[in-house]
Design a protein around this motif. Structure first.
Motif, PDB file in Angstrom:
ATOM      1  N   LYS A 110       0.837  -1.205   0.000  1.00 33.53           N
ATOM      2  CA  LYS A 110       0.000   0.000   0.000  1.00 33.53           C
ATOM      3  C   LYS A 110       0.870   1.254   0.000  1.00 33.53           C
ATOM      4  N   THR A 111       0.249   2.370  -0.329  1.00 30.96           N
ATOM      5  CA  THR A 111       0.945   3.652  -0.393  1.00 30.96           C
ATOM      6  C   THR A 111       0.062   4.735   0.198  1.00 30.96           C
ATOM      7  N   THR A 112       0.662   5.622   0.970  1.00 29.85           N
ATOM      8  CA  THR A 112      -0.056   6.779   1.505  1.00 29.85           C
ATOM      9  C   THR A 112       0.214   7.993   0.618  1.00 29.85           C
ATOM     10  N   LEU A 113      -0.862   8.627   0.188  1.00 29.40           N
ATOM     11  CA  LEU A 113      -0.774   9.869  -0.589  1.00 29.40           C
ATOM     12  C   LEU A 113      -1.283  10.997   0.284  1.00 29.40           C
ATOM     13  N   ARG A 114      -0.469  12.017   0.450  1.00 29.97           N
ATOM     14  CA  ARG A 114      -0.831  13.162   1.287  1.00 29.97           C
ATOM     15  C   ARG A 114      -0.858  14.422   0.438  1.00 29.97           C
ATOM     16  N   LEU A 115      -1.959  15.142   0.523  1.00 31.37           N
ATOM     17  CA  LEU A 115      -2.110  16.415  -0.185  1.00 31.37           C
ATOM     18  C   LEU A 115      -2.136  17.554   0.816  1.00 31.37           C
ATOM     19  N   VAL A 116      -1.311  18.561   0.570  1.00 31.79           N
ATOM     20  CA  VAL A 116      -1.403  19.827   1.294  1.00 31.79           C
ATOM     21  C   VAL A 116      -1.713  20.903   0.258  1.00 31.79           C
ATOM     22  N   HIS A 117      -2.926  21.450   0.316  1.00 26.83           N
ATOM     23  CA  HIS A 117      -3.327  22.554  -0.565  1.00 26.83           C
ATOM     24  C   HIS A 117      -3.241  23.818   0.286  1.00 26.83           C
ATOM     25  N   SER A 118      -2.261  24.631   0.032  1.00 31.10           N
ATOM     26  CA  SER A 118      -1.904  25.706   0.957  1.00 31.10           C
ATOM     27  C   SER A 118      -2.190  27.093   0.393  1.00 31.10           C
ATOM     28  N   GLY A 119      -2.360  28.041   1.332  1.00 30.13           N
ATOM     29  CA  GLY A 119      -2.459  29.447   0.972  1.00 30.13           C
ATOM     30  C   GLY A 119      -3.843  30.052   1.058  1.00 30.13           C
ATOM     31  N   PHE A 120      -4.835  29.328   1.593  1.00 26.55           N
ATOM     32  CA  PHE A 120      -6.185  29.870   1.713  1.00 26.55           C
ATOM     33  C   PHE A 120      -6.242  30.925   2.815  1.00 26.55           C
ATOM     34  N   SER A 121      -7.063  31.950   2.624  1.00 30.52           N
ATOM     35  CA  SER A 121      -7.222  32.984   3.650  1.00 30.52           C
ATOM     36  C   SER A 121      -7.796  32.375   4.925  1.00 30.52           C
ATOM     37  N   ALA A 122      -7.266  32.815   6.069  1.00 30.43           N
ATOM     38  CA  ALA A 122      -7.705  32.277   7.358  1.00 30.43           C
ATOM     39  C   ALA A 122      -8.994  32.915   7.850  1.00 30.43           C
ATOM     40  N   SER A 123      -9.357  34.064   7.298  1.00 31.26           N
ATOM     41  CA  SER A 123     -10.558  34.768   7.734  1.00 31.26           C
ATOM     42  C   SER A 123     -11.810  33.928   7.523  1.00 31.26           C
ATOM     43  N   ALA A 124     -12.751  34.042   8.464  1.00 28.07           N
ATOM     44  CA  ALA A 124     -14.019  33.319   8.353  1.00 28.07           C
ATOM     45  C   ALA A 124     -14.799  33.731   7.110  1.00 28.07           C
ATOM     46  N   ASP A 125     -14.502  34.913   6.573  1.00 29.88           N
ATOM     47  CA  ASP A 125     -15.183  35.362   5.354  1.00 29.88           C
ATOM     48  C   ASP A 125     -14.931  34.419   4.182  1.00 29.88           C
TER      49      ASP A 125
END
Length: 269
Positions: A110-125
């Motif tokens: 088996k293989t583990t695939l990890r995705l990090v999609h980065s850079g989204f605004s932290a504001s609740a808006d």
């Protein structure tokens, strides 16, 4: 003196992190996230890619339909361990978002695939944007899991239909469940059954659900093809964007559009 923009040193961006365990080798998983014909088996109807060549960077082009295409340069290409490339823009700051894929071998093939999609605004808006991406990636990674578990190395056809339906999201959702013979609160493993306009009976199971947003099905009569319904729009909006698609494998590729037509009929009143 002007006050600092972020006096509490709170983070201004956030990352989306998802992990999936796959019945595949690291080499096959790397191919699945870097080669156009492999991307089309789980991610989007059309995709193509070029690998880096010396000093020249590689690129990935992906299309979900007219007006929904993107192309990105590959910034990190470390086969079969990691690939990183831009993936969209932060709608608040216009800075690029990044998709960073990491691949790690596990015991038992088996293989583990990890995705990090980065850079989204932290504001609740911007919670809605963040959550929409999270929903989309969970569904696509489920597609990938199903591909390796059931149809590894088989050719595939990925066809889609999109429309704006003049009805609130909850109303469309209820109608869809009724037509598919699914309970009002569907869950993983639930059975579905519906009759197409041609009189054919289609059956299978639910393999992912997000209430009023995503209904993902595995279709028995099409050799476990994947049938996906996604609904986007605010809960109180009078219209809903509906994106329906089929991924069929092997010999059933020839019948992919037939299944998509049947699915589209389930979305009509």
């Amino acid at each position: 003196m002007n006050a600092p923009k972020n006096p509490m040193n709170q983070p201004t961006t956030r990352d989306l992190e998802l992990t999936v365990e796959l019945d595949a080798s690291p080499e096959d998983v790397f191919r699945a996230v870097t080669i156009g014909t492999e991307l089309a088996k789980w991610l989007a109807p059309e995709a193509r890619s070029t690998a880096p060549d010396g000093e020249k960077k590689g690129s990935i082009w992906i299309s979900w339909g007219e007006g929904m295409s993107v192309e990105h340069e590959i910034e990190i290409f470390d086969a079969p361990k990691r690939i990183r490339h831009p993936s969209g823009k932060n709608r608040e700051t216009k800075a690029p978002l990044y998709a960073d894929w990491s691949i790690e071998a596990r015991e038992g093939g088996k293989t583990t695939l990890r995705l990090v999609h980065s850079g989204f605004s932290a504001s609740a808006d911007w919670d809605n944007e963040f959550e929409a991406h999270a929903r989309g990636w969970r569904l696509m990674l489920q597609n990938l899991r199903q591909y390796f578990a059931r149809h590894a190395h088989e050719p595939a056809v990925h066809v889609a239909f999109m429309s704006n339906v003049e009805s609130p999201r909850a109303s469309i959702w209820k109608s869809l469940l009724d037509k598919l013979g699914v309970s009002a609160k569907p869950k993983l493993g639930d059975q579905f059954r519906f009759t197409t306009p041609k009189g054919d009976v289609v059956t299978g199971v639910v393999d992912l659900v997000t209430e009023t947003r995503i209904l993902a099905l595995v279709v028995r009569e099409y050799d476990d093809a994947l049938l996906r319904f996604t609904l986007e729009g605010k809960a109180d909006a009078l219209s809903t964007f509906v994106y329906t698609y089929v991924i069929a494998y092997g010999a059933e590729r020839e019948r992919a559009r037939e299944l998509l037509a049947a699915a589209s009929s389930a979305m009509s009143n």
